[in-house]
Enzyme design. Structure first.
Site, mmCIF file in Angstrom:
data_model
loop_
_atom_site.group_PDB
_atom_site.id
_atom_site.type_symbol
_atom_site.label_atom_id
_atom_site.label_comp_id
_atom_site.label_asym_id
_atom_site.label_seq_id
_atom_site.Cartn_x
_atom_site.Cartn_y
_atom_site.Cartn_z
ATOM 1 N N SER A 269 31.534 39.856 41.937
ATOM 2 C CA SER A 269 30.171 40.246 42.296
ATOM 3 C C SER A 269 30.078 41.755 42.518
ATOM 4 O O SER A 269 30.431 42.534 41.646
ATOM 5 C CB SER A 269 29.727 39.443 43.525
ATOM 6 O OG SER A 269 28.330 39.500 43.694
ATOM 7 N N ASP B 130 27.540 34.077 39.657
ATOM 8 C CA ASP B 130 28.305 34.960 40.536
ATOM 9 C C ASP B 130 29.732 34.467 40.793
ATOM 10 O O ASP B 130 29.946 33.336 41.237
ATOM 11 C CB ASP B 130 27.551 35.088 41.857
ATOM 12 C CG ASP B 130 27.997 36.255 42.692
ATOM 13 O OD1 ASP B 130 29.149 36.255 43.161
ATOM 14 O OD2 ASP B 130 27.189 37.185 42.882
#
Length: 286
Positions: free
Chosen positions: A48, A162
């Site tokens: 991320s 993510d």
């Protein structure tokens, strides 16, 4: 092990950088402190926000430039409204943002080995970008927060979201890049101190996402050789305007860990030096 590696007489140092949205800016301060104290960085893996900062650094972007980019960054630079039913926004603009700022945009051209971690939404398995391919796409996939952003479809047809959901502290993946000694930086461990119980569906989603990332990190945090914990629990994940504070907090956290890191690195180096002659003698016998 190649001969250069065998003769280096020091561990290869890897960074595992966690996700944390705006809090990930604290990674910039960590990088600055490590550079100032001459802690070598030989490989990086990020999830991320950690993939954004780590990927930019691995591309050759100096810390000063990284800090400038962090100060100017706003969510509007990387996202736009989406008409899709799969997410409120699209983060397609992130690729354009990165292509305009990174020195190189292909994994093959990176200055350091780097891995960006995303998740296959349908299988719940990690997708690791490394060695070859497009860097901005990999970072965008790794930072595709589900429900907020529309999942990204890759060339193999997988829906990607993510990477913090499956490997928020990607220690294993930086070891796969050849790291012997891993410094993990967790910008979520300090928790949340800015709101109480959720009052909306969005609040429930935020708490759930946070809980999942912390559980995932808890499962492998002990595998790190050193752990840096920036004290960012008072800063929300959307507060990009607090970049200066985030950089400073990351820097301070790293400075507090420098002594321990150097001590452990020295010990690991001495171990490698004592083992190398034995390994060399063995190879001559063979």
């Amino acid at each position: 092990m190649n001969s250069d590696r065998a003769n280096s007489h020091r561990p290869r140092v890897g960074l595992a950088l966690s996700g944390g949205a705006a809090r990930g800016v604290a990674h910039v301060g960590v990088l600055r402190a490590l550079e100032e104290h001459e802690i070598p960085i030989d490989a990086i893996a990020g999830a991320s926000a950690g993939s954004l900062i780590g990927g930019a650094y691995a591309s050759g972007l100096p810390v000063d430039e990284l800090e400038k980019m962090a100060r100017k960054f706003r969510w509007r630079h990387t996202s736009r409204f989406s008409f899709s039913r799969l997410g409120l926004q699209s983060n397609a603009k992130m690729e354009t943002f990165l292509r305009a700022r990174l020195p190189v945009t292909r994994f093959e051209d990176l200055k350091l080995p780097f891995a960006a971690i995303a998740m296959d939404l349908m299988k719940g398995t990690p997708v690791v970008f490394r060695d070859e391919g497009d860097l901005p796409f990999a970072i965008r996939a790794s930072a595709c927060i589900p429900a907020l952003y529309v999942p990204i479809r890759d060339a193999e047809g997988r829906l990607l979201v993510d990477g913090g959901l499956i490997a928020n502290l990607p220690i294993t993946y930086v070891r796969d890049l050849g790291a012997d000694f891993v410094i993990a930086v967790d910008v979520n461990l300090d928790g949340i101190r800015f709101f109480g119980e959720p009052r909306t569906a969005v609040g429930v989603l935020a708490h759930t996402f946070i809980a999942v990332e912390r559980i995932v990190s808890n499962q492998n945090r002990a595998e790190a050789d050193a752990l840096i914990i920036p004290r960012v629990g008072h800063i929300r994940w959307d507060q990009t305007r607090r970049a200066d504070e985030l950089v400073e907090v990351g820097y301070e956290a790293a400075i507090q860990s420098i002594g321990e890191i150097k001590q452990k690195l020295n010990a690991a180096t001495q171990t490698m030096k004592s083992v190398s002659p034995i390994a060399a003698a063995g190879s001559r016998v063979r």
